[in-house]
Each structure stands twice: as structure tokens, then as C-alpha cells.
Design a protein around this motif. Structure first.
Motif, PDB file in Angstrom:
ATOM      1  N   ALA A  50       0.986  -1.290   0.362  1.00 30.29           N
ATOM      2  CA  ALA A  50      -0.366   0.374  -0.270  1.00 30.29           C
ATOM      3  C   ALA A  50       0.794   1.028   0.248  1.00 30.29           C
ATOM      4  O   ALA A  50       1.899   1.605   0.860  1.00 30.29           O
ATOM      5  CB  ALA A  50      -0.048  -0.361   1.050  1.00 30.29           C
ATOM      6  N   GLY A  51       0.407   2.200  -0.781  1.00 29.54           N
ATOM      7  CA  GLY A  51       1.291   3.545  -1.504  1.00 29.54           C
ATOM      8  C   GLY A  51       2.623   3.579  -1.041  1.00 29.54           C
ATOM      9  O   GLY A  51       3.997   4.490  -1.531  1.00 29.54           O
ATOM     10  N   HIS A  52       3.505   1.705  -2.355  1.00 28.25           N
ATOM     11  CA  HIS A  52       4.498   2.121  -2.434  1.00 28.25           C
ATOM     12  C   HIS A  52       4.616   1.707  -4.486  1.00 28.25           C
ATOM     13  O   HIS A  52       3.983   1.030  -5.167  1.00 28.25           O
ATOM     14  CB  HIS A  52       5.254   0.534  -2.123  1.00 28.25           C
ATOM     15  CG  HIS A  52       6.623   0.304  -2.821  1.00 28.25           C
ATOM     16  ND1 HIS A  52       7.414   0.971  -1.836  1.00 28.25           N
ATOM     17  CD2 HIS A  52       7.200  -0.731  -3.335  1.00 28.25           C
ATOM     18  CE1 HIS A  52       8.902   0.610  -2.566  1.00 28.25           C
ATOM     19  NE2 HIS A  52       8.453  -0.628  -3.400  1.00 28.25           N
ATOM     20  N   ASN A  53       5.285   2.591  -4.942  1.00 28.02           N
ATOM     21  CA  ASN A  53       5.866   2.993  -5.964  1.00 28.02           C
ATOM     22  C   ASN A  53       4.945   2.827  -6.933  1.00 28.02           C
ATOM     23  O   ASN A  53       4.651   1.782  -8.136  1.00 28.02           O
ATOM     24  CB  ASN A  53       6.794   1.251  -6.542  1.00 28.02           C
ATOM     25  CG  ASN A  53       7.995   1.395  -7.401  1.00 28.02           C
ATOM     26  OD1 ASN A  53       7.851   2.800  -7.952  1.00 28.02           O
ATOM     27  ND2 ASN A  53       8.686   0.485  -7.640  1.00 28.02           N
ATOM     28  N   GLY A  54       3.866   3.213  -6.864  1.00 29.54           N
ATOM     29  CA  GLY A  54       2.693   3.365  -7.778  1.00 29.54           C
ATOM     30  C   GLY A  54       1.630   2.435  -7.723  1.00 29.54           C
ATOM     31  O   GLY A  54       0.513   2.488  -8.292  1.00 29.54           O
ATOM     32  N   TRP A  55       2.275   1.488  -6.219  1.00 26.77           N
ATOM     33  CA  TRP A  55       0.841   0.183  -6.266  1.00 26.77           C
ATOM     34  C   TRP A  55      -0.706   1.038  -6.437  1.00 26.77           C
ATOM     35  O   TRP A  55      -0.796   2.042  -4.769  1.00 26.77           O
ATOM     36  CB  TRP A  55       1.180  -0.867  -5.351  1.00 26.77           C
ATOM     37  CG  TRP A  55      -0.127  -1.468  -4.716  1.00 26.77           C
ATOM     38  CD1 TRP A  55      -0.147  -1.313  -3.885  1.00 26.77           C
ATOM     39  CD2 TRP A  55       0.241  -2.577  -5.436  1.00 26.77           C
ATOM     40  NE1 TRP A  55      -1.395  -2.612  -3.213  1.00 26.77           N
ATOM     41  CE2 TRP A  55      -1.263  -3.882  -4.468  1.00 26.77           C
ATOM     42  CE3 TRP A  55       0.755  -2.917  -6.879  1.00 26.77           C
ATOM     43  CZ2 TRP A  55      -1.241  -4.957  -5.013  1.00 26.77           C
ATOM     44  CZ3 TRP A  55       0.427  -4.487  -7.153  1.00 26.77           C
ATOM     45  CH2 TRP A  55      -1.200  -5.274  -6.607  1.00 26.77           C
ATOM     46  N   PRO A  56      -1.472   0.306  -6.463  1.00 27.98           N
ATOM     47  CA  PRO A  56      -2.737   1.720  -7.423  1.00 27.98           C
ATOM     48  C   PRO A  56      -3.961   1.306  -5.827  1.00 27.98           C
ATOM     49  O   PRO A  56      -4.721   1.908  -5.199  1.00 27.98           O
ATOM     50  CB  PRO A  56      -3.361   0.853  -8.617  1.00 27.98           C
ATOM     51  CG  PRO A  56      -2.879  -0.423  -8.567  1.00 27.98           C
ATOM     52  CD  PRO A  56      -1.319  -0.920  -7.798  1.00 27.98           C
ATOM     53  N   TYR A  57      -3.892   0.149  -4.613  1.00 25.13           N
ATOM     54  CA  TYR A  57      -4.602  -0.453  -4.210  1.00 25.13           C
ATOM     55  C   TYR A  57      -4.270  -0.214  -2.774  1.00 25.13           C
ATOM     56  O   TYR A  57      -2.926  -0.446  -2.154  1.00 25.13           O
ATOM     57  CB  TYR A  57      -4.870  -1.665  -4.774  1.00 25.13           C
ATOM     58  CG  TYR A  57      -5.185  -2.556  -5.727  1.00 25.13           C
ATOM     59  CD1 TYR A  57      -6.876  -1.442  -6.394  1.00 25.13           C
ATOM     60  CD2 TYR A  57      -4.250  -2.931  -6.688  1.00 25.13           C
ATOM     61  CE1 TYR A  57      -6.393  -2.315  -7.714  1.00 25.13           C
ATOM     62  CE2 TYR A  57      -4.504  -2.849  -8.177  1.00 25.13           C
ATOM     63  CZ  TYR A  57      -5.983  -2.500  -8.618  1.00 25.13           C
ATOM     64  OH  TYR A  57      -6.400  -3.041 -10.169  1.00 25.13           O
ATOM     65  N   GLN A  58      -5.166   0.283  -2.310  1.00 25.15           N
ATOM     66  CA  GLN A  58      -4.916   0.512  -0.675  1.00 25.15           C
ATOM     67  C   GLN A  58      -5.585  -0.001  -0.420  1.00 25.15           C
ATOM     68  O   GLN A  58      -4.376  -0.479   0.634  1.00 25.15           O
ATOM     69  CB  GLN A  58      -6.057   2.539  -0.568  1.00 25.15           C
ATOM     70  CG  GLN A  58      -5.830   2.420   0.554  1.00 25.15           C
ATOM     71  CD  GLN A  58      -4.663   3.506   1.259  1.00 25.15           C
ATOM     72  OE1 GLN A  58      -4.100   3.767   0.449  1.00 25.15           O
ATOM     73  NE2 GLN A  58      -4.518   3.810   2.490  1.00 25.15           N
ATOM     74  N   ASN A  59      -7.003  -1.139  -0.368  1.00 27.32           N
ATOM     75  CA  ASN A  59      -7.291  -2.101  -0.116  1.00 27.32           C
ATOM     76  C   ASN A  59      -7.475  -3.418  -0.643  1.00 27.32           C
ATOM     77  O   ASN A  59      -7.744  -3.100  -2.128  1.00 27.32           O
ATOM     78  CB  ASN A  59      -8.619  -1.890   0.604  1.00 27.32           C
ATOM     79  CG  ASN A  59      -8.083  -1.389   2.000  1.00 27.32           C
ATOM     80  OD1 ASN A  59      -7.584  -1.041   3.161  1.00 27.32           O
ATOM     81  ND2 ASN A  59      -8.641   0.214   1.794  1.00 27.32           N
ATOM     82  N   VAL A  60      -7.094  -4.635  -0.920  1.00 29.12           N
ATOM     83  CA  VAL A  60      -7.240  -5.442  -1.687  1.00 29.12           C
ATOM     84  C   VAL A  60      -8.526  -6.684  -0.541  1.00 29.12           C
ATOM     85  O   VAL A  60      -7.562  -7.717  -0.231  1.00 29.12           O
ATOM     86  CB  VAL A  60      -6.460  -6.205  -2.118  1.00 29.12           C
ATOM     87  CG1 VAL A  60      -6.354  -7.735  -3.042  1.00 29.12           C
ATOM     88  CG2 VAL A  60      -5.017  -5.359  -2.552  1.00 29.12           C
ATOM     89  N   PRO A  61      -9.670  -6.094  -0.775  1.00 27.53           N
ATOM     90  CA  PRO A  61     -11.199  -7.278   0.155  1.00 27.53           C
ATOM     91  C   PRO A  61     -10.476  -8.325  -0.744  1.00 27.53           C
ATOM     92  O   PRO A  61     -10.308  -8.360  -1.639  1.00 27.53           O
ATOM     93  CB  PRO A  61     -11.588  -7.020  -0.600  1.00 27.53           C
ATOM     94  CG  PRO A  61     -11.626  -5.328  -1.006  1.00 27.53           C
ATOM     95  CD  PRO A  61     -10.411  -5.245  -1.638  1.00 27.53           C
ATOM     96  N   LEU A  62     -10.832  -9.153   0.153  1.00 25.02           N
ATOM     97  CA  LEU A  62     -10.555 -11.043  -0.346  1.00 25.02           C
ATOM     98  C   LEU A  62     -12.281 -11.023   0.258  1.00 25.02           C
ATOM     99  O   LEU A  62     -12.371 -11.854   1.161  1.00 25.02           O
ATOM    100  CB  LEU A  62      -9.561 -11.691   0.521  1.00 25.02           C
ATOM    101  CG  LEU A  62      -9.467 -13.472   0.645  1.00 25.02           C
ATOM    102  CD1 LEU A  62      -7.667 -13.722   0.804  1.00 25.02           C
ATOM    103  CD2 LEU A  62     -10.537 -14.016   1.967  1.00 25.02           C
ATOM    104  N   LYS A  63     -12.355 -12.789  -0.419  1.00 25.82           N
ATOM    105  CA  LYS A  63     -13.992 -12.682  -0.210  1.00 25.82           C
ATOM    106  C   LYS A  63     -14.362 -14.728  -0.306  1.00 25.82           C
ATOM    107  O   LYS A  63     -12.457 -14.814  -1.825  1.00 25.82           O
ATOM    108  CB  LYS A  63     -15.037 -12.279  -1.329  1.00 25.82           C
ATOM    109  CG  LYS A  63     -16.042 -13.020  -1.620  1.00 25.82           C
ATOM    110  CD  LYS A  63     -17.363 -12.153  -2.204  1.00 25.82           C
ATOM    111  CE  LYS A  63     -18.708 -12.460  -1.865  1.00 25.82           C
ATOM    112  NZ  LYS A  63     -19.638 -11.983  -2.491  1.00 25.82           N
ATOM    113  N   VAL A  64     -14.124 -15.470   0.620  1.00 24.62           N
ATOM    114  CA  VAL A  64     -14.756 -16.531  -0.166  1.00 24.62           C
ATOM    115  C   VAL A  64     -15.936 -17.358  -1.074  1.00 24.62           C
ATOM    116  O   VAL A  64     -16.985 -17.063   0.476  1.00 24.62           O
ATOM    117  CB  VAL A  64     -14.399 -17.396   1.365  1.00 24.62           C
ATOM    118  CG1 VAL A  64     -14.409 -18.944   0.985  1.00 24.62           C
ATOM    119  CG2 VAL A  64     -12.857 -17.342   2.312  1.00 24.62           C
ATOM    120  N   VAL A  65     -16.126 -17.732  -1.677  1.00 28.69           N
ATOM    121  CA  VAL A  65     -17.073 -17.991  -2.301  1.00 28.69           C
ATOM    122  C   VAL A  65     -17.606 -19.773  -2.335  1.00 28.69           C
ATOM    123  O   VAL A  65     -18.785 -20.047  -2.693  1.00 28.69           O
ATOM    124  CB  VAL A  65     -16.989 -17.468  -4.169  1.00 28.69           C
ATOM    125  CG1 VAL A  65     -16.435 -15.765  -3.762  1.00 28.69           C
ATOM    126  CG2 VAL A  65     -15.824 -18.102  -4.942  1.00 28.69           C
ATOM    127  N   GLY A  66     -16.707 -20.267  -1.857  1.00 28.54           N
ATOM    128  CA  GLY A  66     -17.707 -21.721  -2.587  1.00 28.54           C
ATOM    129  C   GLY A  66     -16.483 -22.164  -0.785  1.00 28.54           C
ATOM    130  O   GLY A  66     -15.366 -22.217  -0.462  1.00 28.54           O
TER     131      GLY A  66
END
Length: 422
Positions: free
Chosen positions: A257-273
């Protein structure tokens, strides 16, 4: 000696009572909201509009310890305004919503407006307005010079509220554009990357790293659980497993997060199955996740192959029973009686007893190690880079993400980011 870290936050301090100062997003150092005066369209008599820029970092959206701004019982359009004594150049903001799962909920929608001297106008070029609970929701926009920034919220299921609003002069995720590891890590990092390039000749052609999966989903990840055990799973244990997996995955994503142009402040994780041999093993009847029964692969329950990215690297899922939204990028394969672990682009495998026993631990170190493999990080069974000691990817020598692990992950991003247009 290396300093072990979990999340490298900028400018963190502790307040009396254990509250954390929310100076800025990871990688940022320019939260301008702290110098503004906050006002609002309406404030419940027991709440405080000063809460929105008091610098207290919430633990959850239902923060019952620190002061909050809320509009109960008012609904409809509500706003909170930051005013500065002199014009500020702004390019980004993030907001942590108040949600008590009752009379105050996350908004149905929101937007940011700036004051142009005679009226409020929506900021241009906004990258999107997410409404997630229990996290900051970030937006970048075209730079604007203004003395006022207004957060306009449209209520959804109930009244609205905010725990913290931050504003920045630089775009979130773009403020640390240089490769700047600590001097003592430059040599070992170069040694690691040279080793990676020599060991994996298809390194740059392979298209199913964790990086590829996150970008294919525009900043999120889906999992399916392979329950390779006859032990029963209650709904409560299911939810604990989901939450624990999300916490461990977040530790790696917070490194970026916030490093070298990484675009995502958060990466949500979802369990679908979930995949099992016998449906009776799963002691719940709700339909919160898809359930796959007695679909056996590698002598273990397997989630639907038409829904799995490992089997559909193109990212298209025309034959997934629930459609593309039910696809899974990786599997968490929990195997009874297993010691150690394994990891790759398909997901991670660890012992079911080990995982359940550690489900509430801060660091589930075998799983953390295997997630590292899913993002390309190598093993170090037969060599150690110059000048570094224990670190997570050298199995058995650390139990949490160290500074060296973090910079190895960032080095992968440095070498692969151009494939995603960064």
C-alpha cells in the motif's frame, strides 16, 4: 539484526487510551485534513463533527471508544465540510465510514466537492467512490486548489456517519514512486532477483501470479476452501476461517500500500465456496457460499473447475454455475494430518488442524509463507542472501513478515508493474 514488521505505516504515534494517530495512508505523509476546521449539515447531539479530522485511526466502523460524527435520525443527503484558512492543492482523499449495524450505516453513495469561490462543484477525474465498512475508502482525482472540500453522502439503509476523513496533496498509491530499499538490503535483493531470473526462465511470460489475479479483479481476490478432512465445520468456524485467511492475505497487501505506484489501498478478500466429500461435514444451511460435494481431484475435494482461475487463466468463466462473480482465484486447501505447507498460483495448502488451532493468531506463519509463494517469492532451503538473517520466506527462521520479506515482494512489483501499465 532485521526489524520484523507487519504493516509499514507512516508517522504512527499512540494516543492516551491506546488510540492510534491516523496521520496518513500507508506511503503518504501529507494528510492536510488535520489543519482544517470541520462542519456538517447535521450532527446528532451525542456525536461530534470534530471527530472526522481528529486523527484517531478507527479499529472498525463500529468504533464505540472514540468520538464519531453521525446524523441519526436524519437521512437523505448529508455532508461534512473541511475548511482551510488558505487554499490547498488537493489530489486525493480517503474516508472511514461509521456503521453501527443499526441506525447508522455506510452510505448508498458519496462524492467529493470543492469550492470554486461561488459554488460547490464535484471534483473532476474521480477514480471511484467505494463504500466498504471497516477500512478507508480512497479516491484520487484531478488536482484542485481550494479552501473547502465537502464530502457529500447519500444515505442508503439508514443514517450516515464518518469516523475519519483525510485529504492529500498527492495521489494515494503514487507518492512513493522510487525504488528506495534500505542501503543494507540492496545487495541481497539484487542477489535474490538474479537467482529468480536464473531459476525460472518463464518468469516474465507466466500470467497467473497473485499479481495477475488481483489486477484481473481490479483490486480484489476470491478464494474457495478445499476442506480435506472429516472434522465438522460449524458456521462460526467457517466465518473464523474466512476472517483469518483475509487477515493473513492483508498482511502482504499492506506491504504494498502506497509503494512505488501500487494502485490499491486495500485488496478485499472474499471466500465464495467450500468443497467437501460429504455435505453433512458442513454444519450450516445458509447459502452464503457455494458448496461443492464429492468433486475429487488430487484425492481431495475440489471446488468447481469451471469457476477456478487455475483452470481458466484467461479470466473467463462461461461455464461457472454461479457466473463470473462466483469464480475463485485461489484455493485454501486444508488437509487433515498435514505438516508444513505448499503454495503457488493455485493457492495454499496447510494442515487443517494447524490452521484451526491457529485461527485466531495474529500470524499464521506457514500460511503467510505459502501466500508469499503465490506472489512469486522463492524458497531459501539451500542458500541465504548476503547480510540477512531470519526472514519468513526462509522457512523456519521467522514467524512474521520481516523487512526483507517486504522488500522482496516490492521488488517483484518493480519488475512486473509494466505489464499492468504502471
Amino acid at each position: 539484526m532485521l526489524r520484523r514488521i507487519v504493516v509499514p505505516l507512516a508517522a504512527i504515534a499512540m494516543l492516551a487510551g491506546g488510540a492510534t494517530v491516523a496521520e496518513a495512508a500507508p506511503g503518504q505523509s501529507d494528510n492536510l485534513a488535520r489543519t482544517a476546521t470541520a462542519t456538517a449539515s447535521y450532527t446528532s447531539s451525542w456525536e461530534s463533527v470534530a471527530a472526522v479530522n481528529d486523527g484517531i485511526d478507527p479499529a472498525t466502523s463500529n468504533d464505540t471508544v472514540n468520538r464519531r460524527w453521525g446524523t441519526w435520525p436524519n437521512t437523505g443527503e448529508q455532508w461534512v465540510l473541511l475548511t482551510w484558512s488558505a487554499a490547498q492543492t488537493l489530489k486525493a482523499a480517503d474516508v472511514y465510514f461509521f456503521d453501527d449495524n443499526g441506525g447508522v450505516r455506510t452510505p448508498g453513495s458519496w462524492r467529493l466537492q470543492s469550492w470554486n469561490g461561488s459554488s460547490y462543484v464535484d471534483v473532476a477525474g474521480a477514480t471511484g467512490y467505494p463504500t466498504a465498512a471497516n477500512q478507508y475508502n480512497a479516491v484520487n482525482f484531478t488536482a484542485v486548489s481550494t479552501t473547502r472540500l465537502r464530502l457529500v453522502l447519500q444515505s442508503g439503509a439508514a443514517s450516515v456517519g464518518v469516523l475519519e476523513l483525510r485529504a492529500y496533496a498527492t495521489a494515494i498509491g503514487q507518492s512513493s514512486g522510487n525504488w528506495n530499499p534500505p542501503a543494507g538490503l540492496v545487495t541481497p535483493l539484487n542477489q535474490v532477483w538474479q537467482h529468480v531470473e536464473q531459476t525460472y526462465p518463464n518468469l516474465y511470460g507466466f500470467r497467473n501470479y497473485g499479481w495477475d489475479q488481483v489486477f484481473a479483479n481490479r483490486g480484489s481476490i476470491n478464494y474457495c476452501v478445499r476442506w480435506d478432512s472429516s472434522a465438522p465445520v460449524s458456521a462460526a468456524l467457517r466465518d473464523q476461517i474466512h476472517a483469518s485467511l483475509a487477515r493473513q492475505f492483508k498482511k502482504w497487501m499492506d506491504v504494498m500500500a502506497g509503494h512505488n505506484g501500487w494502485p490499491y489501498q486495500n485488496v478485499p478478500l472474499k471466500v465464495v465456496g467450500w468443497a467437501v466429500r460429504d455435505r453433512a461435514t458442513l454444519q450450516w444451511s445458509d447459502n452464503s457460499v457455494d458448496v461443492y460435494v464429492n468433486n475429487i481431484r488430487e484425492n481431495a475435494p475440489q471446488c468447481s473447475e469451471p469457476c477456478g482461475r487455475f483452470f481458466n487463466v484467461s479470466g473467463n468463466y462461461p461455464n461457472c454455475p454461479g457466473g463470473a462473480s462466483h469464480h475463485y482465484d485461489m484455493s485454501l486447501w486444508l488437509t487433515a494430518g498435514m505438516n508444513g505447507g505448499a503454495g503457488g498460483d493455485w493457492g495454499q495448502r496447510v494442515g487443517s488442524e494447524y490452521f484451526v488451532g491457529a485461527v485466531n493468531n495474529d500470524n499464521i506463519h506457514i500460511l503467510l509463507h505459502e501466500i508469499g509463494h503465490s506472489f512469486g517469492l522463492d524458497d531459501f532451503y539451500d542458500w541465504t542472501p548476503t547480510g540477512v538473517g531470519g526472514f519468513l520466506m526462509k522457512a523456519g527462521s521467522a514467524t512474521s513478515i520481516t523487512e526483507f520479506d517486504a522488500w522482496m515482494l516490492r521488488d517483484w512489483w518493480r519488475h512486473l508493474k509494466s505489464r499492468y501499465g504502471y
